[in-house]
Design an enzyme around this catalytic site. Structure first.
Site, mmCIF file in Angstrom:
data_model
loop_
_atom_site.group_PDB
_atom_site.id
_atom_site.type_symbol
_atom_site.label_atom_id
_atom_site.label_comp_id
_atom_site.label_asym_id
_atom_site.label_seq_id
_atom_site.Cartn_x
_atom_site.Cartn_y
_atom_site.Cartn_z
ATOM 1 N N GLU A 154 6.606 -9.650 11.642
ATOM 2 C CA GLU A 154 5.794 -10.608 10.922
ATOM 3 C C GLU A 154 6.510 -11.063 9.661
ATOM 4 O O GLU A 154 7.287 -10.321 9.069
ATOM 5 C CB GLU A 154 4.439 -9.982 10.584
ATOM 6 C CG GLU A 154 3.721 -9.601 11.863
ATOM 7 C CD GLU A 154 2.301 -9.127 11.669
ATOM 8 O OE1 GLU A 154 1.616 -8.964 12.673
ATOM 9 O OE2 GLU A 154 1.886 -8.923 10.523
ATOM 10 N N CYS A 200 0.954 3.414 5.208
ATOM 11 C CA CYS A 200 1.460 2.107 5.634
ATOM 12 C C CYS A 200 1.176 1.872 7.117
ATOM 13 O O CYS A 200 1.537 2.686 7.963
ATOM 14 C CB CYS A 200 2.962 2.028 5.361
ATOM 15 S SG CYS A 200 3.666 0.445 5.861
ATOM 16 N N CYS A 242 5.593 6.470 6.046
ATOM 17 C CA CYS A 242 4.722 6.587 4.875
ATOM 18 C C CYS A 242 3.257 6.680 5.333
ATOM 19 O O CYS A 242 2.802 5.879 6.171
ATOM 20 C CB CYS A 242 4.946 5.402 3.943
ATOM 21 S SG CYS A 242 6.668 5.314 3.385
ATOM 22 N N CYS A 269 0.364 -6.179 1.568
ATOM 23 C CA CYS A 269 1.317 -5.082 1.714
ATOM 24 C C CYS A 269 0.805 -4.003 2.657
ATOM 25 O O CYS A 269 -0.336 -3.585 2.568
ATOM 26 C CB CYS A 269 1.556 -4.404 0.366
ATOM 27 S SG CYS A 269 2.369 -5.445 -0.812
ATOM 28 N N CYS A 309 7.983 -13.374 2.469
ATOM 29 C CA CYS A 309 8.107 -11.935 2.670
ATOM 30 C C CYS A 309 8.655 -11.719 4.080
ATOM 31 O O CYS A 309 8.044 -12.159 5.053
ATOM 32 C CB CYS A 309 6.718 -11.313 2.506
ATOM 33 S SG CYS A 309 6.666 -9.557 2.857
ATOM 34 N N CYS A 350 9.310 0.659 11.820
ATOM 35 C CA CYS A 350 9.985 1.179 10.623
ATOM 36 C C CYS A 350 10.568 2.547 10.908
ATOM 37 O O CYS A 350 10.012 3.323 11.691
ATOM 38 C CB CYS A 350 9.000 1.268 9.456
ATOM 39 S SG CYS A 350 9.810 1.652 7.876
HETATM 40 N N1 SAH Z 1 10.007 -0.094 3.310
HETATM 41 C C1 SAH Z 1 10.037 -0.886 2.128
HETATM 42 C C2 SAH Z 1 9.458 -2.277 2.284
HETATM 43 C C3 SAH Z 1 8.173 -2.426 3.035
HETATM 44 S S1 SAH Z 1 6.660 -1.923 2.274
HETATM 45 C C4 SAH Z 1 9.339 -0.155 0.985
HETATM 46 O O1 SAH Z 1 8.734 0.888 1.238
HETATM 47 O O2 SAH Z 1 9.446 -0.583 -0.147
HETATM 48 C C5 SAH Z 1 6.410 -3.034 0.950
HETATM 49 C C6 SAH Z 1 5.477 -2.489 -0.116
HETATM 50 O O3 SAH Z 1 4.163 -2.334 0.392
HETATM 51 C C7 SAH Z 1 5.892 -1.125 -0.635
HETATM 52 O O4 SAH Z 1 5.874 -1.116 -2.043
HETATM 53 C C8 SAH Z 1 4.807 -0.185 -0.109
HETATM 54 O O5 SAH Z 1 4.636 0.927 -0.946
HETATM 55 C C9 SAH Z 1 3.621 -1.108 -0.079
HETATM 56 N N2 SAH Z 1 2.563 -0.691 0.841
HETATM 57 C C10 SAH Z 1 2.708 -0.145 2.062
HETATM 58 N N3 SAH Z 1 1.494 0.105 2.613
HETATM 59 C C11 SAH Z 1 0.573 -0.321 1.724
HETATM 60 C C12 SAH Z 1 -0.849 -0.356 1.725
HETATM 61 N N4 SAH Z 1 -1.566 0.067 2.774
HETATM 62 N N5 SAH Z 1 -1.468 -0.866 0.634
HETATM 63 C C13 SAH Z 1 -0.764 -1.345 -0.411
HETATM 64 N N6 SAH Z 1 0.576 -1.339 -0.460
HETATM 65 C C14 SAH Z 1 1.243 -0.831 0.588
#
Ligand code: SAH
Length: 351
Positions: free
Chosen positions: A89, A116, A113, A332, A102, A109
């Site tokens: 996406e 996420c 995390c 995000c 973005c 991935c």
């Molecule tokens: N892998 C990279 C880029 C993708 S995530 C990274 O971790 O930075 C992009 C951003 O979205 C990151 O700052 C992550 O912490 C945030 N993010 C991921 N899941 C989220 C969620 N459910 N709510 C808010 N932010 C989130």
């Protein structure tokens, strides 16, 4: 097949076409094309037929199939894109007379995390530079004239530092002349904290780095981001300190997703300030965008504001990034195709 045209640098094009002038004409032509041109034409203005023909036979255009477009009321537009080997996406976010795109760097991935949604997809493959650049080409081609694409953030699906060769190449292409020639500082690569990749990225690129910190103790960060056991908070701060010493004018962005009762206390706010006391960091607080099954919650608005105030009062640059595009699950951590994610309700369509 050799690398697709959108993944080639101006130097590589100059070498293959035997002249820098031809390379520049080709890039001007390429970035003026509609995103859905399927094949390279027989002729391109400014590039002699003799060199163009063999070039066009070996280098194709990058196929991106637009599976869907969803627009939220705030103007955020989410694309679901088919690439060879899966779906990713990309999101275009208009604001203040410009757009930010973005982009995704992987299908799924490599990291896990806890908060996420992308992790639900697992890891399928890493994108090539041309597949990353093609996301920007598409969003740029469809941007309204009064919201031109000026910024690119690698905050879609994927961990960019686990696909660094292709990410660095994509950054180079996006920032090169004659077009799209984005400012290096306006391209931001976000990482969940993969230390060797961060070091290499900082040394080899002038683009901005964003670190997803998300906790102020290793105990909490281990739970949220399992690879913290390999690269803990101290080692992340070491990298930022080294970078600040070497490139004092370079800003680092720090992303801090707020979870109720997990990392949102006054003590967390104070530790956060201490970490960045002598570092040129801009902190972005991101209220958690919930999705089912994580057991995590978004703090109440008053707690988010109190956390923000406490950080700012101690002199630290800090903004709350209130979510955009929530209606279409484009915020995000929600970049996962609705039909693939357990517990996701299908997003409303654009029309
Ligand atoms: N892998 C990279 C880029 C993708 S995530 C990274 O971790 O930075 C992009 C951003 O979205 C990151 O700052 C992550 O912490 C945030 N993010 C991921 N899941 C989220 C969620 N459910 N709510 C808010 N932010 C989130």
């Amino acid at each position: 097949m050799a690398r697709g045209l959108l993944g080639l640098t101006v130097d590589e094009l100059s070498a293959e076409l035997g002249s820098r002038t031809r390379a520049i004409e080709l890039l001007k032509w390429l970035w003026a094309q509609p995103w859905d041109r399927a094949e390279l034409p027989d002729t391109v203005p400014g590039v002699s037929h003799r060199v163009w023909r063999p070039f066009a036979r070996t280098h194709g255009l990058t196929p991106l199939a637009v599976r869907s477009r969803q627009q939220s009321p705030d103007g955020t537009l989410k694309y679901a894109l088919g690439v060879a080997g899966g779906e990713v996406e990309a999101v275009r976010i208009p604001a203040k007379g410009r757009s930010t795109v973005c982009v995704s760097s992987q299908v799924g991935c490599t990291r896990r995390c806890a908060f996420c949604a992308t992790k639900e997809l697992g890891y399928a493959k890493s994108l090539t530079a041309e597949q990353i650049v093609a996301q920007v080409h598409l969003a740029r081609a469809e941007s309204p004239a009064d919201f031109p694409v000026r910024n690119v953030v690698f905050m879609g699906m994927g961990e960019p530092m686990d696909n660094l060769d292709e990410v660095l190449r994509a950054v180079q292409v996006l920032t090169q002349g004659p077009t799209p020639q984005l400012r290096a500082e306006s391209v931001t690569v976000s990482t969940s904290g993969v230390v060797p990749g961060m070091r290499r990225f900082l040394a080899e690129s002038k683009a901005s780095l964003a670190l997803s910190l998300n906790a102020t103790t290793d105990e909490v960060r281990d739970r949220l981001m399992p690879h913290n056991r390999t690269w803990n908070i101290g080692s992340l701060l070491d990298v930022l300190r080294e970078a600040a010493a070497r490139w004092p004018r370079r800003d680092t962005f720090v992303e801090y997703v707020l979870f109720e009762g997990v990392n949102d206390t006054d003590a967390d706010a104070d530790r956060l300030v201490t970490f960045f006391k002598d570092l040129p960091a801009r902190i972005n607080l991101i209220p958690y965008n919930p999705y089912p099954g994580t057991g995590l919650r978004t703090p109440p608005t008053e707690r988010i504001n109190a956390f923000h105030d406490r950080v700012v009062r101690q002199g630290q640059l800090c903004l709350v990034r209130w979510p955009r595009g929530r209606e279409i699950a484009a915020a995000c951590g929600q970049l996962v195709l609705a039909q693939n994610a357990q517990g996701f309700s299908p997003a409303p369509s654009a029309t």
